[in-house]
Design an enzyme around this catalytic site. Structure first.
Site, PDB file in Angstrom:
ATOM      1  N   ASN A   9       0.876  -1.175   0.000  1.00  0.00           N
ATOM      2  CA  ASN A   9       0.000   0.000   0.000  1.00  0.00           C
ATOM      3  C   ASN A   9       0.915   1.227   0.000  1.00  0.00           C
ATOM      4  O   ASN A   9       1.502   1.558   1.026  1.00  0.00           O
ATOM      5  CB  ASN A   9      -0.891  -0.050   1.247  1.00  0.00           C
ATOM      6  CG  ASN A   9      -1.680   1.231   1.446  1.00  0.00           C
ATOM      7  OD1 ASN A   9      -1.778   2.065   0.543  1.00  0.00           O
ATOM      8  ND2 ASN A   9      -2.259   1.379   2.630  1.00  0.00           N
ATOM      9  N   TRP A  10       1.008   1.865  -1.151  1.00  0.00           N
ATOM     10  CA  TRP A  10       1.970   2.975  -1.268  1.00  0.00           C
ATOM     11  C   TRP A  10       1.459   4.271  -0.652  1.00  0.00           C
ATOM     12  O   TRP A  10       2.194   5.256  -0.592  1.00  0.00           O
ATOM     13  CB  TRP A  10       2.340   3.188  -2.747  1.00  0.00           C
ATOM     14  CG  TRP A  10       3.068   2.032  -3.365  1.00  0.00           C
ATOM     15  CD1 TRP A  10       3.452   0.868  -2.740  1.00  0.00           C
ATOM     16  CD2 TRP A  10       3.507   1.908  -4.723  1.00  0.00           C
ATOM     17  NE1 TRP A  10       4.089   0.039  -3.627  1.00  0.00           N
ATOM     18  CE2 TRP A  10       4.144   0.662  -4.857  1.00  0.00           C
ATOM     19  CE3 TRP A  10       3.421   2.735  -5.847  1.00  0.00           C
ATOM     20  CZ2 TRP A  10       4.700   0.223  -6.058  1.00  0.00           C
ATOM     21  CZ3 TRP A  10       3.973   2.295  -7.047  1.00  0.00           C
ATOM     22  CH2 TRP A  10       4.600   1.055  -7.143  1.00  0.00           C
ATOM     23  N   LYS A  11       0.190   4.284  -0.264  1.00  0.00           N
ATOM     24  CA  LYS A  11      -0.398   5.482   0.362  1.00  0.00           C
ATOM     25  C   LYS A  11      -0.137   6.716  -0.510  1.00  0.00           C
ATOM     26  O   LYS A  11      -0.059   6.595  -1.726  1.00  0.00           O
ATOM     27  CB  LYS A  11       0.127   5.651   1.792  1.00  0.00           C
ATOM     28  CG  LYS A  11      -0.033   4.362   2.598  1.00  0.00           C
ATOM     29  CD  LYS A  11       0.168   4.533   4.074  1.00  0.00           C
ATOM     30  CE  LYS A  11      -0.048   3.194   4.776  1.00  0.00           C
ATOM     31  NZ  LYS A  11       0.030   3.281   6.217  1.00  0.00           N
ATOM     32  N   HIS A  95      -9.436   1.465   4.966  1.00  0.00           N
ATOM     33  CA  HIS A  95      -8.151   1.579   5.663  1.00  0.00           C
ATOM     34  C   HIS A  95      -8.308   2.497   6.866  1.00  0.00           C
ATOM     35  O   HIS A  95      -9.059   3.473   6.818  1.00  0.00           O
ATOM     36  CB  HIS A  95      -7.083   2.133   4.706  1.00  0.00           C
ATOM     37  CG  HIS A  95      -5.719   2.054   5.292  1.00  0.00           C
ATOM     38  ND1 HIS A  95      -5.249   2.996   6.185  1.00  0.00           N
ATOM     39  CD2 HIS A  95      -4.733   1.134   5.157  1.00  0.00           C
ATOM     40  CE1 HIS A  95      -4.030   2.648   6.566  1.00  0.00           C
ATOM     41  NE2 HIS A  95      -3.692   1.519   5.956  1.00  0.00           N
ATOM     42  N   GLU A  97      -6.585   4.795   8.028  1.00  0.00           N
ATOM     43  CA  GLU A  97      -6.329   6.220   7.778  1.00  0.00           C
ATOM     44  C   GLU A  97      -7.562   6.886   7.170  1.00  0.00           C
ATOM     45  O   GLU A  97      -7.830   8.055   7.429  1.00  0.00           O
ATOM     46  CB  GLU A  97      -5.089   6.378   6.881  1.00  0.00           C
ATOM     47  CG  GLU A  97      -3.812   6.112   7.673  1.00  0.00           C
ATOM     48  CD  GLU A  97      -2.672   5.516   6.864  1.00  0.00           C
ATOM     49  OE1 GLU A  97      -2.699   5.582   5.628  1.00  0.00           O
ATOM     50  OE2 GLU A  97      -1.744   4.960   7.511  1.00  0.00           O
ATOM     51  N   GLU A 167      -5.485  -4.812  10.580  1.00  0.00           N
ATOM     52  CA  GLU A 167      -4.415  -3.844  10.784  1.00  0.00           C
ATOM     53  C   GLU A 167      -4.668  -3.079  12.081  1.00  0.00           C
ATOM     54  O   GLU A 167      -5.429  -2.105  12.092  1.00  0.00           O
ATOM     55  CB  GLU A 167      -4.384  -2.839   9.627  1.00  0.00           C
ATOM     56  CG  GLU A 167      -4.142  -3.474   8.277  1.00  0.00           C
ATOM     57  CD  GLU A 167      -3.556  -2.463   7.300  1.00  0.00           C
ATOM     58  OE1 GLU A 167      -2.444  -2.704   6.809  1.00  0.00           O
ATOM     59  OE2 GLU A 167      -4.190  -1.415   7.061  1.00  0.00           O
ATOM     60  N   GLY A 173       2.545   2.185  10.845  1.00  0.00           N
ATOM     61  CA  GLY A 173       3.522   3.263  10.709  1.00  0.00           C
ATOM     62  C   GLY A 173       4.251   3.608  11.998  1.00  0.00           C
ATOM     63  O   GLY A 173       4.938   4.615  12.077  1.00  0.00           O
ATOM     64  N   SER A 213       3.364  -2.249  10.369  1.00  0.00           N
ATOM     65  CA  SER A 213       4.805  -2.377  10.598  1.00  0.00           C
ATOM     66  C   SER A 213       5.372  -3.739  10.195  1.00  0.00           C
ATOM     67  O   SER A 213       6.265  -4.270  10.851  1.00  0.00           O
ATOM     68  CB  SER A 213       5.164  -2.035  12.048  1.00  0.00           C
ATOM     69  OG  SER A 213       4.825  -0.667  12.315  1.00  0.00           O
ATOM     70  N   GLY A 234       2.833  -1.047   4.336  1.00  0.00           N
ATOM     71  CA  GLY A 234       2.914   0.373   4.000  1.00  0.00           C
ATOM     72  C   GLY A 234       4.360   0.774   3.758  1.00  0.00           C
ATOM     73  O   GLY A 234       4.922   0.555   2.684  1.00  0.00           O
ATOM     74  N   GLY A 235       4.976   1.352   4.779  1.00  0.00           N
ATOM     75  CA  GLY A 235       6.328   1.921   4.660  1.00  0.00           C
ATOM     76  C   GLY A 235       7.334   1.027   3.936  1.00  0.00           C
ATOM     77  O   GLY A 235       8.036   1.486   3.028  1.00  0.00           O
TER      78      GLY A 235
HETATM   79  P1  PGA Z   1       2.893   0.260   7.707  1.00  0.00           P
HETATM   80  O1  PGA Z   1       1.431   0.492   7.090  1.00  0.00           O
HETATM   81  O2  PGA Z   1       3.431  -1.009   7.106  1.00  0.00           O
HETATM   82  O3  PGA Z   1       3.690   1.475   7.290  1.00  0.00           O
HETATM   83  O4  PGA Z   1       2.736   0.152   9.180  1.00  0.00           O
HETATM   84  C1  PGA Z   1       0.543  -0.591   6.893  1.00  0.00           C
HETATM   85  C2  PGA Z   1      -0.751  -0.106   6.287  1.00  0.00           C
HETATM   86  O5  PGA Z   1      -1.240   0.950   6.697  1.00  0.00           O
HETATM   87  O6  PGA Z   1      -1.330  -0.753   5.377  1.00  0.00           O
END
Ligand code: PGA
Length: 251
Positions: A9-11, A95, A97, A167, A173, A213, A234-235
């Protein structure tokens, strides 16, 4: 046997050119894998060109969200038919966020999930508790409410086309990953709930991803748990070498 799914997930990261470059690096470093599914979710403007870069790779493409109406006066929104036409097979929905910053609710998650299914897209429906909810002992109740809400009104066949992602909000994050035991407890509960909402066979084939994470140094232990079928990353999905190592997990 559920085929593992490793999703990046590149956000809100990467221009179109940076997205294309990241895909080239991923293809170099991951190569062809038919024993596991690899998926990337770039931003909307990059989707169509990333789809071109992915041709022949076998990797899957997802959007990070969609709106439930097909077209019309909804400034700023993007619909299911549009992302399908851009080359997406999947779409991330709900998600944390989006729940936290953009007012996503169980009701909007449900409408988006139904719209995605109508357009032949595989919804990746995200659920997860906050730290307060976990500390109050409410984790499983929160997850149950979110799963029931998101899957409201769906039949077994439709539920069979979903991917679910657990999640925990406190792990996204933050570098604080859930322990494999914490994640497995919730994954097993989600699978039990899918069995109730659909049936045992659907629950058995439903892929449930862990996100929060996930890194090269913790993916192997997470993937060793019986009910963890993949990762939503994500990251670490923005660094080709890290994501390649995550895709190459060994359990
Ligand atoms: P993260 O994000 O790996 O940076 O913790 C995961 C996500 O939000 O899908």
């Amino acid at each position: 046997m559920r085929k593992p799914l490793l999703a990046g997930n590149w956000k809100m990261n990467c221009t179109i050119a940076e997205s294309q470059e990241l895909v080239r690096q991923l293809r170099d470093q991951i190569g062809a894998r038919d024993d596991r599914d690899v998926l990337v979710a770039p931003t909307y403007p990059a989707l169509a060109l990333v789809a071109k870069e992915l041709e022949g790779s076998g990797y899957l493409l997802a959007a990070q969200d969609l709106y439930w109406e097909d077209s019309g006066a909804y400034t700023g929104e993007v619909s299911g038919p549009m992302i399908a036409a851009a080359g997406c097979s999947h779409v991330i929905i709900g998600h944390s966020e989006r729940r936290q910053y953009f007012g996503e609710t169980e009701e909007t998650v449900s409408k988006k999930t139904q719209s995605a299914l109508r357009h032949g897209l595989g919804p990746i429906v995200c659920v997860g508790e906050t730290l307060d909810q976990r500390e109050a002992g409410d984790t499983l109740a929160v997850i149950e409410r979110q799963v029931r809400g998101g899957l409201d009104g769906l039949g077994s066949e439709e539920i069979g086309r979903l991917v679910l992602a657990y999640e925990p909000v406190w792990a996204i994050g933050t570098g604080k990953v859930a322990t494999p035991e914490q994640a497995e407890e919730v994954h097993a509960a989600i699978r039990g709930l899918v069995a109730k909402l659909a049936d045992d066979a659907t629950a058995e084939q439903c892929r449930i991803l862990y996100g929060g994470s996930v890194k090269p140094d913790n993916v192997d232990v997470l993937m060793s748990e019986p009910d963890i079928d993949g990762a939503l990353v994500g990251g670490a999905s923005l660094k080709a070498a890290d994501f390649a190592r995550i895709v190459a997990f060994q359990s």
